[in-house]
Design a protein around this motif. Sequence first.
Motif, PDB file in Angstrom:
ATOM      1  N   PRO E 120       0.831  -1.204   0.000  1.00  0.00           N
ATOM      2  CA  PRO E 120       0.000   0.000   0.000  1.00  0.00           C
ATOM      3  C   PRO E 120       0.863   1.250   0.000  1.00  0.00           C
ATOM      4  O   PRO E 120       2.035   1.183   0.352  1.00  0.00           O
ATOM      5  CB  PRO E 120      -0.729  -0.120   1.332  1.00  0.00           C
ATOM      6  CG  PRO E 120       0.241  -0.830   2.217  1.00  0.00           C
ATOM      7  CD  PRO E 120       0.997  -1.775   1.338  1.00  0.00           C
ATOM      8  N   PRO E 121       0.292   2.388  -0.361  1.00  0.00           N
ATOM      9  CA  PRO E 121       1.076   3.618  -0.290  1.00  0.00           C
ATOM     10  C   PRO E 121       1.366   3.969   1.157  1.00  0.00           C
ATOM     11  O   PRO E 121       0.584   3.657   2.041  1.00  0.00           O
ATOM     12  CB  PRO E 121       0.176   4.667  -0.943  1.00  0.00           C
ATOM     13  CG  PRO E 121      -1.164   4.089  -1.004  1.00  0.00           C
ATOM     14  CD  PRO E 121      -1.060   2.624  -0.855  1.00  0.00           C
ATOM     15  N   ARG E 122       2.478   4.633   1.376  1.00  0.00           N
ATOM     16  CA  ARG E 122       2.798   5.049   2.739  1.00  0.00           C
ATOM     17  C   ARG E 122       1.842   6.164   3.172  1.00  0.00           C
ATOM     18  O   ARG E 122       1.322   6.878   2.327  1.00  0.00           O
ATOM     19  CB  ARG E 122       4.221   5.591   2.796  1.00  0.00           C
ATOM     20  CG  ARG E 122       5.268   4.666   2.305  1.00  0.00           C
ATOM     21  CD  ARG E 122       6.575   5.403   2.259  1.00  0.00           C
ATOM     22  NE  ARG E 122       6.948   5.857   3.600  1.00  0.00           N
ATOM     23  CZ  ARG E 122       7.571   5.089   4.490  1.00  0.00           C
ATOM     24  NH1 ARG E 122       7.860   3.845   4.186  1.00  0.00           N
ATOM     25  NH2 ARG E 122       7.883   5.554   5.671  1.00  0.00           N
ATOM     26  N   PRO E 123       1.630   6.326   4.465  1.00  0.00           N
ATOM     27  CA  PRO E 123       0.782   7.432   4.918  1.00  0.00           C
ATOM     28  C   PRO E 123       1.255   8.776   4.372  1.00  0.00           C
ATOM     29  O   PRO E 123       0.446   9.638   4.041  1.00  0.00           O
ATOM     30  CB  PRO E 123       0.907   7.376   6.430  1.00  0.00           C
ATOM     31  CG  PRO E 123       1.230   5.970   6.731  1.00  0.00           C
ATOM     32  CD  PRO E 123       2.028   5.472   5.579  1.00  0.00           C
ATOM     33  N   GLU E 124       2.564   8.951   4.272  1.00  0.00           N
ATOM     34  CA  GLU E 124       3.078  10.204   3.731  1.00  0.00           C
ATOM     35  C   GLU E 124       2.536  10.427   2.328  1.00  0.00           C
ATOM     36  O   GLU E 124       2.141  11.533   1.960  1.00  0.00           O
ATOM     37  CB  GLU E 124       4.611  10.189   3.676  1.00  0.00           C
ATOM     38  CG  GLU E 124       5.292  10.446   5.000  1.00  0.00           C
ATOM     39  CD  GLU E 124       5.714   9.150   5.663  1.00  0.00           C
ATOM     40  OE1 GLU E 124       5.084   8.108   5.376  1.00  0.00           O
ATOM     41  OE2 GLU E 124       6.652   9.184   6.470  1.00  0.00           O
TER      42      GLU E 124
END
Lengths: 359, 661, 120, 280, 165
Positions: E120-124
């Motif tokens: 998944p994409p990082r929170p950033e």
Amino acid sequence: MPSRTVIPFGPQHPVFPEPLQLTLTVEDEKVVEAVPSLGYVHRGLEKGAELNDFVKNIYLAERVCGICSFMHSWTYCSCIEELLNIEVPPRAEYLRLIFAELSRVHSHLLWLGLYADAFGLESLFMQCWRVRERSLDMQEAAGGGRVILSACTIGGMRRNLDEDMRRAFIKEVAEIRRDFERLVPVFLNDYSIKKRTVGVGVLSKEDAQSLGAVGPTLRASGVRSDARMLGYGPYKEMDFEPVVEEDGDCYARGVVRVKEVLQALDLITRALERLPEGEIKVNFRGRLKGEVFKRMEQPRGEMLYYVRASRNKNLDRFRIRTPTFANIPPLLKMLPGCDLSDVPVITLSIDPCISCTER
Amino acid sequence: MTWNQFLLVALALPLVVALLNYLVRLPQIRKGSIIVMALALIASAVWLHTRVGDNAVVLSFPWADLTILILDLAILAYITYVGIERRHPYIIALAVLQLAGLLYIELGLRPDVSEVPSLVIDRLSVVMYLVVAVIGSIICVYALQYMEEHDDRAHPEERKGRFFLWFVLFLGIMNGLIFANNLFWLYFFWEATTLCSFQLIGHDDTRESRDNALLALFLNSIGGLAMIAAIFLLVNTFGGAAASLSAVVNSGLAVLSTSFLIALAFLVIGGFTKAAQLPFQNWLLGAMVAPTPVSALLHSSTMVKAGVYLILRLAPAYSGLPLSTAIAIFGGFTFLAASLLAVADDNAKRVLAYSTVANLGLIVACCGINTSLAVNAAVLLIVFHAVCKALLFMGVGVIEHNVGSRNIENMEGLAARMPAMMLVVSIGVFGMFLPPFGVLFAKWAAMEASIREPLLVALLVAGSTLTALFWTKWLGRMLSTYPREEEEVQPVSMPGYYVTSLGTLALGLVLLSLGLPAVVNGLVLPSTMTWYPPAIQGMSGLNLAAFSWANYYNPEIILGNAVVPEGLFPLGLLFIGLLLMLVIPMAFFEPEKERVGDIYLSGENLDEGPLPLYFAGAMESPSKVSLGGYYFRGVLNDRTVLSLNIVAAALMVMMIGVVAS
Amino acid sequence: MFQAMMPTVLKNLFNRPVTREYPYTYREPFKSARGRLVLDMRECIMCTACEKRCPAGAIEIKRKEGLYKFDPYSCVVCGACVEACPEKCLEIDSDWRRPVGEMKTEVWHIEPRRKKADTA
Amino acid sequence: MSWALVGIGVLGAPLLGGLLFGIDRKITARLQGRKGPPIVQPFYDVIKLLAKDSTYTNRRQVFYLYSHLLWMLVALVILLTRQDFLVFVFALTFSEVSLALAGFATKSPYSHVGSNRELLQILASEPVLVFMAFALYLATGSFLTGGVFLIDEPLLFSYPLLFLAVLLVLTILMRKSPFDISSSAHAHQEIVRGISTEFSGKYLALLEIAHWVELIIILIIVFLFWVKPWWAGVLLALGAYFLELLIDNTYARLKLGTMVRTTWAWGFGLSLVNILYFTL
Amino acid sequence: MNLVHLAQAKSPWVLHYDASSCNGCDIETVACLTPLYDIERFGAVPIGSPKHADMLLVTGNVNHKSKRVLRNIYDQMTEPKVVVAIGICATSSGVFHQSYNVLGGADQAVPVDVYISGCPPRPEAIIDAIIMGAEKLKKKWKEEEHPVKRSNQGSDTERSTADVG
């Protein structure tokens, strides 16, 4: 004439991060009937896996569920390893255990946060997720991904743990434990939380067994059952005793998970201390033949894998039964008679993972 | 017009019209005669209002005493007959006891009542007469249309004739009751209302209606017996001159004589039964099976108002006694209990009935508080409650005929189907509990007056918040429509009779509330001034002043540091609020510029189906969203009713105990 | 204990918030993190090992036309292609891909170069 | 002159309330260990909502929403002009009832449940406020709010228990945990956004502004307990406000029945005991 | 109008829908709320009702069942609104591209404004996407004369392919 409200509870509902629909029939605010409706996350993964080269399927199995992703890849890999008769090096097994327990820590902390959110204690949710970030950092440092690790592969592990990192990990686990222990009394003793959870969604021992509950849901009802007791991987060397609570209500399920976090941290520390030296991966050749059936303990409970192959690159049959699937009948047993406000708490108390269930 | 002519209009005209309707069963004659009578009654009420000043008008008709007695005996005999026919031992026992008591008083004690004025018309009677004549007449007009639609199986014309006989007669008898001063006369009218209500409740002649009629007869007979007992005590102790209401009120014997006190308590209990206070509330709830005009009449202007009228009338007599406190607590308890029960009911008429019981309880509590402010509040409550309730009952009747049910659940979405009705009912409901309408003003005054009894305060506070709960709940059900429902549903048209009667009342309610100061100064204050001695004697003057002038929004007093003891009701400000509430949305809301949104159903809305209310449920099947009201049946059930009744009965026993000790 | 949450909450109030002020301060991801796939196509021999290994079908190679297409919006950054690449053309960077308003497939035209017959 | 003050109050209350809401969000964030939004965030939200497209279900929904805000302002004016406290409570009730009716006006199950709960919140919170009116009368001899300015001893000294009861219902009025059950930024657990689920765009903005005014009204109620010197009352109000934030962050949201039982038992109990004690 | 623009960019209320994700992106989206990332700094709060939301965060690929839900939610959101597709499944369909029940990315159901890759994409990265979406929100409001257009057509946005190298 009783006047009843019929509410669609989900699929897009703020309390569930995942789409699950419960058609609730409510009288005043008492739930009379709850009918689940699934299929929102069905991707046809098992069929998709049969179209793939079995090696690629590791990545697919990891994405059955993003939370217990590592457990899925471990189970899948060990199925294939059994078919191919591969002996996994002990270091790799220990690493797998570490990652598995780490994912249990992060999954339970995540769940504890969502559970706190379900009864409306937002700050507790924040604190749980804040602690959880530490375990994610560990996963990222060692496995390369915060959530989906892609660390497990057939024949061993793709990532090793060097000595510095091992020491850092031991320290970090201690930190997580310290942070988490600050939250433990909240879950165990807080007045308002007890008010919301004690005696809510009671699942008796008999019901739990006859309806086939698994994992913490089952253990909270007083049944000593844990697939890790089968002693796969290094668990047999860990003198492991499952956490069991007697009451079978939401509070008990919370307590089981709180204790399991502590237990998992223990297991990680122990495994890190005993981590054997050696290879982490063996190469393999050959084609698959035969069928295999595996049980492993996910954070949410016992998971079953069934793989059948006949000398082909692809699998003939690939079947997963996930813990949430087993826990839905007990959930439907618990819901009628509860308050509308209890529905999120009870539903979350089985730690539903819909993407596992529907694959 | 002379007094005799007036009495002809007030008492004899209804009797004549009633008999005319019974004998000549022609719709044209029925409509014509009743409309003429309604106009005549209203005109006579206006005349009476202008005519009666501070001094009460005393009228004596000694020649009629014997007629009254014979009619009394006839009614009692009839009740005994009913009891025998229907095999109801309690009714037989009560009727026989009353018969025996009445005969013993007349034959055994032989009271000399020649000095006692038969009728006394003071300002309080004028207020009551205005309520009965105006609202009763409007209900009559409404009944003309309603009974056309009402389902009468066999011989509809004959049954309509019978219905209007008792219905119109009821009005005449009620007129008599509020003027009666001679206790025997009062007793006659009292029993006659019981008889009329028995006939009207049983009108539909179904098993349920017959049973409920019998129940009403039974419970009201208890009141009749209590009244006979009171008359017996009074006549026995003080002689025939005591058989006069005004004498009882003004005698000041209370401090001296226990038997007087007990007689007073019995009279009050008689009032309780008529006013359907707990534990006697069941007859009023059972009366809901009757055609709606009957309910409207019973609730707004006749019958129950007779009960509180008597209690109110007697207020000076028990002023300052423990009995007064007991009455206040009893009324407060009824207010709370009935409000609580109203929350748990889904039958609109029963909710209205409980609300009536609650408001009557509040009036009783006001009488029990027995200060000038409280008594004024009680009079005001009688007036406004009558207007609101008549409006609401008539509204519910129309709704029932269109919806086919009186269940609140089935009234869902009425706002789209009957927008005009919705407006009327909204005004009625707002009138019952929201500022700046009259009932709330009276309630405000009652609460401010209740400050002397902390326990009563608690009862009133609890009851008044519950009131908001059940009214809003009901109104909310009627309001809730699905998006675009209005465009799809054809509004129901309303017959002229309904428009006239409901429109008049709704408009009247708003105007009366707007002209609250005028109502207070013109009607309420004079009515208490004349008959309520504490209003003149024991008052600081400020009470009354606060009650009257502070209704206006007076910025000087409010912004300065002046402090008036009883507070202020900023009517002007509240009406500005109400006006802005109507104007602002009109000014800012541009429906054509905005989108009507579908409702949120967790993203599973289905386009199929006639209404946008289906969502894809389990197995993709279209499931319908349905909304149910909250009735708290888990908490409020039959056991609650029973325990509340027991508490009420205990309170009543305690009340008598207080008196006797 | 009656108010078990109170100490934590008060401690938070008086401590600095733990928030990483992301767009203003940049926290270096872990070196081993799998952020995005970086392609350096200079050494590519079009052997299609990466294409075969990719579980997401993000890589499409047309050898005849010399086309190498990579769809970064299908790539799950598993690293299977990196392990498979004989020339080490592909690399996983720890930094992450920024959001875009429009998805673009990365396309390379690669001249068919000398064939490494021995390594195949 | 005084009318100008009332005008300033009516216009200023939403602004001040909005600012306090911003501070609320900031402090809440800090209590959770977060940095939190800027203090003017509520204004951003409302301006954005006003600029957004809105949908409505029917005219009555819009009507009652305006009515909610309007009667909130009427209640504020009654307080500011130091008028009858009991009438103030009625106006406040009208406002809440309007909100419930606006929720009912849509046939949405979520706002329907929310509205019903809103009614129960009124049921739970109104009694204590009415008791406060009686306390005011007993302490000052008048139902007028202005009365508290004429007595020397703060109301708090004679009515400490009532003050506790008021604190109890403040959680309801401020829509904070544990009694935040009808609608709120955070009570999404079972009924999405509760009563406000079906409001959008500028109608939601109206509701937000009404909440701001409501907050000021609540703080004024607390202020009344200690009006001399005025800063003591302000401190008391801010203290109560902060206390509510702490409670919000340390309590789980309790259930409907618990709310009504608690507030009726404790609210009635404390108020009545205090009033009886005072009268005797 | 600048004030409105500022407000719109500063207060994106987000609605999250899991079209059929594996939870990875969901938990990373939720992680954005938590103390370490705290998207409330940018005024973004998670909101339950689509009627309040400015931004729809879609995770996971669209399947037959979730397509309808996604469309319904999108239709119920009021203008201006943006859709952010989070993660590989929502942008294309990632590892599930072979599955029979997968229709493709979120753009198969609703027009998507911001795509963010990662699995998944990082929170950033999600924070980046939300900030970018908020900027787009501002633009959308400007482009479309207020009151905004009624219909919410256009679910068949083609993925554009452009040459880079």
